[in-house]
Design a protein around this motif. Structure first.
Motif, mmCIF file in Angstrom:
data_model
loop_
_atom_site.group_PDB
_atom_site.id
_atom_site.type_symbol
_atom_site.label_atom_id
_atom_site.label_comp_id
_atom_site.label_asym_id
_atom_site.label_seq_id
_atom_site.Cartn_x
_atom_site.Cartn_y
_atom_site.Cartn_z
ATOM 1 N N LYS A 1 16.746 82.369 50.107
ATOM 2 C CA LYS A 1 16.359 81.409 49.073
ATOM 3 C C LYS A 1 15.235 80.490 49.541
ATOM 4 C CE LYS A 1 18.413 78.345 45.624
ATOM 5 N NZ LYS A 1 18.167 79.264 44.503
ATOM 6 N N LEU A 2 15.362 79.961 50.753
ATOM 7 C CA LEU A 2 14.360 79.035 51.267
ATOM 8 C C LEU A 2 13.010 79.726 51.427
ATOM 9 C CD1 LEU A 2 14.148 76.076 52.182
ATOM 10 C CD2 LEU A 2 14.521 76.863 54.527
ATOM 11 N N ARG A 3 13.032 80.935 51.957
ATOM 12 C CA ARG A 3 11.788 81.686 52.124
ATOM 13 C C ARG A 3 11.166 82.011 50.770
ATOM 14 N NH1 ARG A 3 9.796 84.360 56.490
ATOM 15 N NH2 ARG A 3 8.301 86.048 56.130
ATOM 16 N N THR A 4 11.988 82.345 49.797
ATOM 17 C CA THR A 4 11.491 82.641 48.453
ATOM 18 C C THR A 4 10.821 81.422 47.836
ATOM 19 O OG1 THR A 4 13.209 84.303 48.091
ATOM 20 C CG2 THR A 4 12.185 83.350 46.130
ATOM 21 N N ILE A 5 11.427 80.256 48.031
ATOM 22 C CA ILE A 5 10.870 79.022 47.457
ATOM 23 C C ILE A 5 9.505 78.708 48.058
ATOM 24 C CG2 ILE A 5 11.173 76.512 47.338
ATOM 25 C CD1 ILE A 5 14.206 77.055 47.102
ATOM 26 N N PHE A 6 9.406 78.788 49.392
ATOM 27 C CA PHE A 6 8.174 78.373 50.065
ATOM 28 C C PHE A 6 7.088 79.448 50.036
ATOM 29 C CE2 PHE A 6 10.889 75.074 51.792
ATOM 30 C CZ PHE A 6 10.023 73.998 51.881
ATOM 31 N N ARG A 7 7.463 80.719 49.965
ATOM 32 C CA ARG A 7 6.471 81.795 49.992
ATOM 33 C C ARG A 7 6.102 82.316 48.605
ATOM 34 N NH1 ARG A 7 5.409 84.354 54.880
ATOM 35 N NH2 ARG A 7 5.636 82.828 56.559
ATOM 36 N N ILE A 8 7.008 82.186 47.651
ATOM 37 C CA ILE A 8 6.771 82.778 46.330
ATOM 38 C C ILE A 8 6.664 81.719 45.233
ATOM 39 C CG2 ILE A 8 7.627 84.402 44.607
ATOM 40 C CD1 ILE A 8 6.815 85.712 47.247
ATOM 41 N N VAL A 9 7.693 80.882 45.121
ATOM 42 C CA VAL A 9 7.788 79.965 43.985
ATOM 43 C C VAL A 9 6.756 78.831 44.082
ATOM 44 C CG1 VAL A 9 9.294 78.391 42.719
ATOM 45 C CG2 VAL A 9 10.229 80.500 43.680
ATOM 46 N N LEU A 10 6.748 78.123 45.205
ATOM 47 C CA LEU A 10 5.834 76.994 45.337
ATOM 48 C C LEU A 10 4.354 77.386 45.224
ATOM 49 C CD1 LEU A 10 7.438 74.625 48.012
ATOM 50 C CD2 LEU A 10 6.968 74.133 45.609
ATOM 51 N N PRO A 11 3.898 78.451 45.905
ATOM 52 C CA PRO A 11 2.487 78.839 45.726
ATOM 53 C C PRO A 11 2.127 79.147 44.278
ATOM 54 C CG PRO A 11 3.387 79.913 47.660
ATOM 55 C CD PRO A 11 4.546 79.263 46.965
ATOM 56 N N SER A 12 3.069 79.747 43.533
ATOM 57 C CA SER A 12 2.805 80.052 42.126
ATOM 58 C C SER A 12 2.766 78.792 41.267
ATOM 59 C CB SER A 12 3.884 81.002 41.589
ATOM 60 O OG SER A 12 3.915 82.199 42.329
ATOM 61 N N ALA A 13 3.482 77.747 41.705
ATOM 62 C CA ALA A 13 3.566 76.512 40.925
ATOM 63 C C ALA A 13 2.533 75.475 41.339
ATOM 64 C CB ALA A 13 4.969 75.920 41.062
ATOM 65 N N VAL A 14 1.756 75.761 42.382
ATOM 66 C CA VAL A 14 0.814 74.768 42.909
ATOM 67 C C VAL A 14 -0.162 74.235 41.855
ATOM 68 C CG1 VAL A 14 -1.219 74.543 44.400
ATOM 69 C CG2 VAL A 14 0.943 75.302 45.354
ATOM 70 N N PRO A 15 -0.801 75.068 41.018
ATOM 71 C CA PRO A 15 -1.721 74.513 40.012
ATOM 72 C C PRO A 15 -1.065 73.477 39.100
ATOM 73 C CG PRO A 15 -2.017 76.878 40.187
ATOM 74 C CD PRO A 15 -0.799 76.543 40.995
ATOM 75 N N GLY A 16 0.160 73.748 38.664
ATOM 76 C CA GLY A 16 0.870 72.786 37.822
ATOM 77 C C GLY A 16 1.239 71.528 38.577
ATOM 78 N N ILE A 17 1.631 71.686 39.836
ATOM 79 C CA ILE A 17 1.961 70.519 40.662
ATOM 80 C C ILE A 17 0.729 69.645 40.863
ATOM 81 C CG2 ILE A 17 2.687 69.794 42.967
ATOM 82 C CD1 ILE A 17 4.463 72.306 43.056
ATOM 83 N N LEU A 18 -0.416 70.287 41.095
ATOM 84 C CA LEU A 18 -1.653 69.530 41.313
ATOM 85 C C LEU A 18 -2.084 68.757 40.071
ATOM 86 C CD1 LEU A 18 -3.891 71.837 43.528
ATOM 87 C CD2 LEU A 18 -2.805 69.683 44.146
ATOM 88 N N SER A 19 -1.729 69.267 38.897
ATOM 89 C CA SER A 19 -2.060 68.524 37.676
ATOM 90 C C SER A 19 -1.326 67.192 37.654
ATOM 91 C CB SER A 19 -1.716 69.346 36.436
ATOM 92 O OG SER A 19 -0.309 69.542 36.338
ATOM 93 N N GLY A 20 -0.066 67.189 38.139
ATOM 94 C CA GLY A 20 0.679 65.942 38.247
ATOM 95 C C GLY A 20 0.095 65.026 39.303
ATOM 96 N N VAL A 21 -0.369 65.613 40.404
ATOM 97 C CA VAL A 21 -0.996 64.816 41.463
ATOM 98 C C VAL A 21 -2.277 64.162 40.954
ATOM 99 C CG1 VAL A 21 -2.084 64.921 43.742
ATOM 100 C CG2 VAL A 21 0.008 66.221 43.299
ATOM 101 N N ILE A 22 -3.041 64.894 40.143
ATOM 102 C CA ILE A 22 -4.270 64.340 39.569
ATOM 103 C C ILE A 22 -3.957 63.148 38.668
ATOM 104 C CG2 ILE A 22 -6.192 64.820 38.001
ATOM 105 C CD1 ILE A 22 -6.129 67.716 39.087
ATOM 106 N N LEU A 23 -2.907 63.288 37.854
ATOM 107 C CA LEU A 23 -2.489 62.165 37.008
ATOM 108 C C LEU A 23 -2.082 60.964 37.864
ATOM 109 C CD1 LEU A 23 -0.339 64.018 34.313
ATOM 110 C CD2 LEU A 23 -2.597 62.997 33.993
ATOM 111 N N ALA A 24 -1.384 61.246 38.959
ATOM 112 C CA ALA A 24 -0.961 60.171 39.855
ATOM 113 C C ALA A 24 -2.160 59.484 40.494
ATOM 114 C CB ALA A 24 -0.037 60.739 40.930
ATOM 115 N N ILE A 25 -3.166 60.254 40.883
ATOM 116 C CA ILE A 25 -4.374 59.679 41.487
ATOM 117 C C ILE A 25 -5.057 58.737 40.509
ATOM 118 C CG2 ILE A 25 -6.704 60.220 42.283
ATOM 119 C CD1 ILE A 25 -5.580 62.773 43.514
ATOM 120 N N GLY A 26 -5.163 59.161 39.250
ATOM 121 C CA GLY A 26 -5.793 58.305 38.249
ATOM 122 C C GLY A 26 -5.060 56.985 38.080
ATOM 123 N N ARG A 27 -3.727 57.046 38.128
ATOM 124 C CA ARG A 27 -2.944 55.818 37.980
ATOM 125 C C ARG A 27 -3.066 54.935 39.216
ATOM 126 N NH1 ARG A 27 3.266 55.288 35.662
ATOM 127 N NH2 ARG A 27 3.155 53.033 35.307
#
Length: 282
Positions: free
Chosen positions: A179-205
């Motif tokens: 499970k841990l390997r799946t999260i860090f190698r598969i799930v998180l890399p696929s979700a990075v663009p969406g996560i970065l959109s939240g980070v961009i919003l946070a930077i603006g604030r």
């Protein structure tokens, strides 16, 4: 012609279309007017002395505030992003689906996202400035802003993780990955663009925040030499110049630079997000 005839047959649809177009025109027009107003009034007042190394009552230099803004943004993200992303990972990957505990966390998170920043400022003042004895300092401002942007990062990260197709997880498990390997190698890399959109919003604030920082980081116009130093960011510098009422021209110039800083940071963040998205094949 066919569209016009269809619209005449359905007056309700025509009214909604007109309202949508009118809303779009008002929104775009307002943004263009604000940006143009800032540029017209600010660019003529940009002078070399505004970028002097040290702030004085004569030059009203904004360079120390620019440095403080970069410090604050980096340190806040350094705290908030890991905590926010790992919290989202727990809610999506580990917490029991549909549990009351998860619903309570999401409700609380969404409530915190709507709280005015001045409330966070008062919280930071009581928790970090007084109770933790940090006084007015950079670290007090960083911790306050980290708490403030956490709800945004958690929510966007959670949505990005939930958007990852379950077949990715199933395929990873089928190949023998844990499970841990799946999260860090598969799930998180696929979700990075969406996560970065939240980070961009946070930077603006973070960059545009004023109220919370006045109560925590203070308004000293010098570049912070250490985490316990009191300092002001670019937005607080702008507020102080206008509040004094003697440096309106310098305030307009500061607004131009602040606008530029926000655009540059958001542009770089979007560029990184696109490169990562291409790298992951999404």
């Amino acid at each position: 012609m066919d569209k016009i005839k269809n619209s005449l047959r359905h007056p309700g649809s025509l009214a909604i279309r007109i309202l949508v177009m009118l809303s779009a025109v008002i929104t775009v027009g307002s943004i263009v007017f604000i940006v143009a107003y800032i540029l017209v009034n600010g660019i003529p007042n940009l002078k070399p002395e505004l970028f002097a190394v040290d702030f004085t009552s004569k030059n009203q230099s904004m360079l120390p505030s620019i440095i403080n803004t970069l410090y604050l943004t980096f340190l806040t993200l350094l705290i908030a992003v890991p905590v926010g992303v790992f919290s989202a990972v727990y809610l999506v990957e580990y917490a029991k689906k549909g549990s009351k505990f998860v619903k309570l966390i999401r409700l609380t998170n969404e409530t915190l996202a709507g709280i005015p920043s001045i409330v966070y400022g008062l919280f930071g003042y009581l928790a970090f400035v007084i109770s933790a004895n940090f006084d007015f300092s950079l670290i007090a401002g960083v911790l306050t802003l980290a708490v403030m942007v956490l709800p945004v990062i958690i929510r966007t990260s959670e949505e990005a993780l939930m958007a990852v197709d379950d077949t990715y997880r199933e395929g990873s498990y089928g190949l023998g990955a844990g499970k841990l390997r799946t999260i860090f190698r598969i799930v998180l890399p696929s979700a990075v663009p969406g996560i970065l959109s939240g980070v961009i919003l946070a930077i603006g604030r973070i960059v545009g925040e004023t109220a919370a920082l006045i109560y925590t980081a203070g308004t000293v116009p010098d570049a912070a030499e250490k985490l316990t130093s009191s300092s002001r960011t670019l937005s607080v510098h702008l507020y102080c110049l206008l509040n004094e009422g003697l440096y309106t021209d310098e305030a307009y110039a500061t607004a131009v630079v602040l606008l530029g800083v926000v655009l540059i940071i958001n542009g770089l963040s979007n560029l990184v997000a696109k490169k990562i998205s291409k790298g992951t094949g999404n």
